[in-house]
Design a protein around this motif. Structure first.
Motif, mmCIF file in Angstrom:
data_model
loop_
_atom_site.group_PDB
_atom_site.id
_atom_site.type_symbol
_atom_site.label_atom_id
_atom_site.label_comp_id
_atom_site.label_asym_id
_atom_site.label_seq_id
_atom_site.Cartn_x
_atom_site.Cartn_y
_atom_site.Cartn_z
ATOM 1 N N THR A 60 0.842 -1.194 0.000
ATOM 2 C CA THR A 60 0.000 0.000 0.000
ATOM 3 C C THR A 60 0.879 1.247 0.000
ATOM 4 N N PRO A 61 0.284 2.419 -0.193
ATOM 5 C CA PRO A 61 1.037 3.643 0.072
ATOM 6 C C PRO A 61 1.409 3.701 1.560
ATOM 7 N N LEU A 62 2.546 4.313 1.844
ATOM 8 C CA LEU A 62 2.961 4.509 3.237
ATOM 9 C C LEU A 62 2.066 5.547 3.900
ATOM 10 N N VAL A 63 1.807 5.353 5.172
ATOM 11 C CA VAL A 63 1.211 6.398 5.998
ATOM 12 C C VAL A 63 2.284 6.750 7.015
ATOM 13 N N ILE A 64 2.694 8.009 7.038
ATOM 14 C CA ILE A 64 3.755 8.454 7.940
ATOM 15 C C ILE A 64 3.181 9.460 8.929
ATOM 16 N N LEU A 65 3.349 9.184 10.204
ATOM 17 C CA LEU A 65 2.933 10.106 11.262
ATOM 18 C C LEU A 65 4.178 10.739 11.858
ATOM 19 N N GLU A 66 4.284 12.037 11.727
ATOM 20 C CA GLU A 66 5.469 12.733 12.226
ATOM 21 C C GLU A 66 5.404 13.015 13.715
ATOM 22 N N LYS A 67 4.194 13.062 14.274
ATOM 23 C CA LYS A 67 4.041 13.397 15.688
ATOM 24 C C LYS A 67 3.072 12.437 16.348
ATOM 25 N N GLY A 68 3.237 12.301 17.645
ATOM 26 C CA GLY A 68 2.273 11.567 18.437
ATOM 27 C C GLY A 68 2.359 10.057 18.310
ATOM 28 N N THR A 69 1.295 9.440 18.752
ATOM 29 C CA THR A 69 1.197 7.991 18.735
ATOM 30 C C THR A 69 -0.040 7.577 17.941
ATOM 31 N N VAL A 70 -0.203 6.286 17.794
ATOM 32 C CA VAL A 70 -1.352 5.774 17.060
ATOM 33 C C VAL A 70 -2.388 5.270 18.063
ATOM 34 N N ILE A 149 16.888 1.871 2.352
ATOM 35 C CA ILE A 149 17.139 3.258 2.766
ATOM 36 C C ILE A 149 18.624 3.561 2.711
ATOM 37 N N ASP A 150 18.966 4.718 2.156
ATOM 38 C CA ASP A 150 20.350 5.193 2.175
ATOM 39 C C ASP A 150 20.533 5.975 3.475
ATOM 40 N N TRP A 151 20.997 5.276 4.513
ATOM 41 C CA TRP A 151 21.092 5.881 5.850
ATOM 42 C C TRP A 151 22.098 7.017 5.902
ATOM 43 N N ASN A 152 23.034 7.079 4.959
ATOM 44 C CA ASN A 152 23.989 8.198 4.927
ATOM 45 C C ASN A 152 23.300 9.517 4.590
ATOM 46 N N LYS A 153 22.145 9.435 3.945
ATOM 47 C CA LYS A 153 21.408 10.653 3.590
ATOM 48 C C LYS A 153 20.426 11.091 4.675
ATOM 49 N N VAL A 154 20.251 10.271 5.689
ATOM 50 C CA VAL A 154 19.292 10.586 6.750
ATOM 51 C C VAL A 154 19.984 11.435 7.813
ATOM 52 N N LYS A 155 19.659 12.729 7.806
ATOM 53 C CA LYS A 155 20.268 13.668 8.755
ATOM 54 C C LYS A 155 19.229 14.355 9.633
ATOM 55 N N SER A 156 17.951 14.262 9.235
ATOM 56 C CA SER A 156 16.881 14.938 9.958
ATOM 57 C C SER A 156 15.583 14.169 9.720
ATOM 58 N N LYS A 157 14.540 14.587 10.388
ATOM 59 C CA LYS A 157 13.244 13.950 10.178
ATOM 60 C C LYS A 157 12.794 14.122 8.728
ATOM 61 N N THR A 158 13.074 15.275 8.142
ATOM 62 C CA THR A 158 12.696 15.542 6.752
ATOM 63 C C THR A 158 13.393 14.584 5.795
ATOM 64 N N GLN A 162 11.858 11.547 3.405
ATOM 65 C CA GLN A 162 12.174 11.457 1.974
ATOM 66 C C GLN A 162 12.705 10.069 1.621
ATOM 67 N N GLN A 163 13.595 9.552 2.457
ATOM 68 C CA GLN A 163 14.164 8.229 2.210
ATOM 69 C C GLN A 163 13.109 7.127 2.336
ATOM 70 N N LEU A 164 12.217 7.250 3.294
ATOM 71 C CA LEU A 164 11.148 6.263 3.440
ATOM 72 C C LEU A 164 10.264 6.238 2.193
ATOM 73 N N LYS A 165 9.898 7.429 1.718
ATOM 74 C CA LYS A 165 9.022 7.516 0.542
ATOM 75 C C LYS A 165 9.693 6.972 -0.714
ATOM 76 N N SER A 166 10.973 7.237 -0.882
ATOM 77 C CA SER A 166 11.646 6.723 -2.078
ATOM 78 C C SER A 166 11.995 5.244 -1.939
ATOM 79 N N SER A 167 12.294 4.801 -0.726
ATOM 80 C CA SER A 167 12.717 3.413 -0.513
ATOM 81 C C SER A 167 11.570 2.421 -0.590
ATOM 82 N N VAL A 168 10.353 2.844 -0.240
ATOM 83 C CA VAL A 168 9.220 1.911 -0.327
ATOM 84 C C VAL A 168 9.000 1.492 -1.779
ATOM 85 N N LYS A 169 9.377 2.352 -2.718
ATOM 86 C CA LYS A 169 9.247 2.028 -4.146
ATOM 87 C C LYS A 169 10.286 1.001 -4.587
#
Length: 199
Positions: A60-70, A149-158, A162-169
């Protein structure tokens, strides 16, 4: 092969590391540190919650929650409609929705939403509460996403998002199909093992 499995997972900007599984065998501490024995982690890393569904037809498409809990309200509003839309698109009106026993899933309002909307679903009384051996996301697909995921590119939540969205593909269709296809075999093995985990 007409089951849509679902799950949530935390991702943080420090990457994925499990101190029980990620071990370095070495002669001494200095040698271990040279080969990755020390893993630095932030005290309060930025993180997101990711929901994903998977079936024999794909993810499915990813659902990403940036804050809080489910909680049940977030689950009903943000995740269940994505599962319903995807399941209906790929299977029509003949499929089963599968979730685990998380509190937000087993809440009576979540169960009622599933009963009212899905063609079929496995209710909370018919699925083991802690069943990682039975969900393709847990035993295969999350690892596929983590490794893409290219973890070397992960420096912030943003950049993590981005990596999650591109990597799911990049999740291979063959891995998704084979993971879902093995579900019934795994279910038989669990039954043969009296419901216990297996290796």
């Amino acid at each position: 092969m007409r089951i849509l499995f679902s799950d949530e997972k935390f991702f943080d900007i420090d990457g994925v590391y499990n101190s029980q599984n990620d071990r370095v065998w070495a002669v001494d501490r200095a040698d271990a540190d040279k080969y990755g024995g020390i893993k630095q982690k932030r005290k309060f890393p930025q993180k997101v919650i990711v929901w994903l569904g998977a079936c024999s037809k794909g993810v499915t498409p990813l659902v990403i929650l940036e804050k809080g809990t489910v909680d049940h309200a977030v689950y009903i509003e943000k995740m269940l409609p994505v599962a319903l839309k995807y399941g209906n698109q790929v299977f029509g009106s003949d499929w089963t929705f599968q979730q685990d026993g998380a509190t937000s899933h087993s809440h009576h309002l979540s169960q009622q939403w599933c009963r009212d909307n899905f063609p079929s679903f496995t209710d909370k009384d018919h699925w083991p509460g802690n069943s990682p051996d039975m969900n393709p996301l847990n035993y295969s697909i999350w690892s596929e996403l983590v490794n893409a995921i290219d973890w070397n590119k992960v420096k912030s939540k943003t950049t993590l998002i981005q990596q999650l969205k591109s990597s799911v593909k990049k999740i291979r269709e063959s891995v998704v199909f084979e993971s879902c296809d093995s579900f019934t075999k795994r279910l038989c093995r669990i039954c043969q093992n009296d419901g216990n985990y297996f290796r």
